[in-house]
Design a protein around this motif. Sequence first.
Motif, short mmCIF file in Angstrom:
data_model
loop_
_atom_site.label_atom_id
_atom_site.label_comp_id
_atom_site.label_asym_id
_atom_site.label_seq_id
_atom_site.Cartn_x
_atom_site.Cartn_y
_atom_site.Cartn_z
N ALA A 153 0.83 -1.20 0.00
CA ALA A 153 0.00 0.00 0.00
C ALA A 153 0.87 1.26 0.00
O ALA A 153 0.55 2.25 -0.67
CB ALA A 153 -0.93 -0.01 1.21
N TYR A 154 1.97 1.21 0.76
CA TYR A 154 2.91 2.34 0.77
C TYR A 154 3.47 2.57 -0.63
O TYR A 154 3.53 3.71 -1.11
CB TYR A 154 4.03 2.07 1.77
CG TYR A 154 5.24 2.95 1.57
CD1 TYR A 154 5.24 4.28 1.97
CD2 TYR A 154 6.39 2.44 0.95
CE1 TYR A 154 6.34 5.10 1.75
CE2 TYR A 154 7.50 3.24 0.74
CZ TYR A 154 7.47 4.57 1.13
OH TYR A 154 8.57 5.38 0.91
N LEU A 155 3.91 1.49 -1.30
CA LEU A 155 4.45 1.63 -2.64
C LEU A 155 3.40 2.19 -3.61
O LEU A 155 3.74 3.03 -4.47
CB LEU A 155 4.95 0.27 -3.14
CG LEU A 155 6.17 -0.32 -2.44
CD1 LEU A 155 6.49 -1.69 -3.02
CD2 LEU A 155 7.37 0.61 -2.55
N ALA A 156 2.17 1.76 -3.46
CA ALA A 156 1.11 2.28 -4.32
C ALA A 156 0.93 3.78 -4.14
O ALA A 156 0.76 4.52 -5.11
CB ALA A 156 -0.20 1.53 -4.04
N ARG A 157 1.00 4.24 -2.90
CA ARG A 157 0.86 5.67 -2.64
C ARG A 157 2.05 6.47 -3.18
O ARG A 157 1.94 7.67 -3.42
CB ARG A 157 0.69 5.93 -1.14
CG ARG A 157 -0.63 5.44 -0.56
CD ARG A 157 -0.88 5.97 0.84
NE ARG A 157 0.13 5.53 1.80
CZ ARG A 157 0.08 4.39 2.48
NH1 ARG A 157 -0.95 3.56 2.29
NH2 ARG A 157 1.02 4.07 3.34
N VAL A 162 1.28 -0.98 -8.24
CA VAL A 162 0.81 -2.12 -7.47
C VAL A 162 -0.65 -2.38 -7.83
O VAL A 162 -1.46 -1.45 -7.80
CB VAL A 162 0.94 -1.85 -5.95
CG1 VAL A 162 0.41 -3.03 -5.14
CG2 VAL A 162 2.39 -1.56 -5.59
N PRO A 163 -1.02 -3.60 -8.18
CA PRO A 163 -2.42 -3.88 -8.55
C PRO A 163 -3.38 -3.47 -7.44
O PRO A 163 -3.10 -3.69 -6.25
CB PRO A 163 -2.43 -5.40 -8.77
CG PRO A 163 -1.01 -5.74 -9.10
CD PRO A 163 -0.17 -4.79 -8.29
N ALA A 164 -4.50 -2.91 -7.83
CA ALA A 164 -5.48 -2.41 -6.85
C ALA A 164 -5.99 -3.52 -5.94
O ALA A 164 -6.21 -3.30 -4.75
CB ALA A 164 -6.65 -1.75 -7.58
N ASP A 165 -6.16 -4.73 -6.49
CA ASP A 165 -6.71 -5.80 -5.66
C ASP A 165 -5.73 -6.26 -4.58
O ASP A 165 -6.13 -6.96 -3.64
CB ASP A 165 -7.19 -6.98 -6.49
CG ASP A 165 -6.08 -7.57 -7.37
OD1 ASP A 165 -4.97 -7.03 -7.37
OD2 ASP A 165 -6.35 -8.58 -8.05
#
Length: 261
Positions: A153-157, A162-165
């Motif tokens: 989640a940190y990497l996505a932010r 990072v895949p949403a699922d």
Amino acid sequence: MTQAHEYVTYARMDELHELQQPRSNARGELNFLLISQVQELLFRAVSDDLDQARQALHKDDPAGARTALRRATRTQRVLVTCWEVMNGMSADEFVAFRHVLNDASGVQSFAYRALEFAMGNRPPGHVQSAYADSYPSLRVELSKPSLYDAALAYLARQGFAVPADCVEKVPWQQHEADPLVEDVWLEIYRDPHTYREAHRLAESLLEVAYQFSHWRATHLLVVERMLGGKSGTGGSDGAAWLREINEHRFFPELWTFRTRL
């Protein structure tokens, strides 16, 4: 009250030393109890540091997460060393009191299970057992995203693909290896200077995963030395079961992307 008494009172050392109640006169049983209890407390210490790391990641504080992960790794090394103490017992010394364990088994440790949940190993069968269990700490842990979930989640932010699922799933659901997550780690490791914080976080996470696997592998060796091919206590398959779980790796894509690097 003397300073010595204050230490005993503060840490409740008198109560601590009353907790070992051997069921036999076998020399090795007291040592077995002591080391088992030490490991149980160290599981809790590692879990606490992993929770601190998880909280830091929620706050987009990778440096704080790495500090907590370093503490966890130091404690994990002590956990591995605990097996060396147990390894000092010969097979005949263990057999002399093994019968008094009845169905007791280390796999029943709720502190160990909470640690596995915190790391992200949440297979459906174990999750269902935890919700039926009498230890509320397991249910509390399953209500939170795992450490690896928090890292993704940190990497996505930070803008990584990072895949949403992977970041929107329910907390108790286990992360399944995803080639797109592997792509993210590969991107980071191909340019570690640009993605310095993410790279450092990855190395800290991998060290925690490595030390956990080291602990499992050492456990297997000790069990083989003590039991050979016998079944384990608590109905497990002993060394055969341990060999199977030794194949498991936490944070799977952090291991698999290396083939492509």
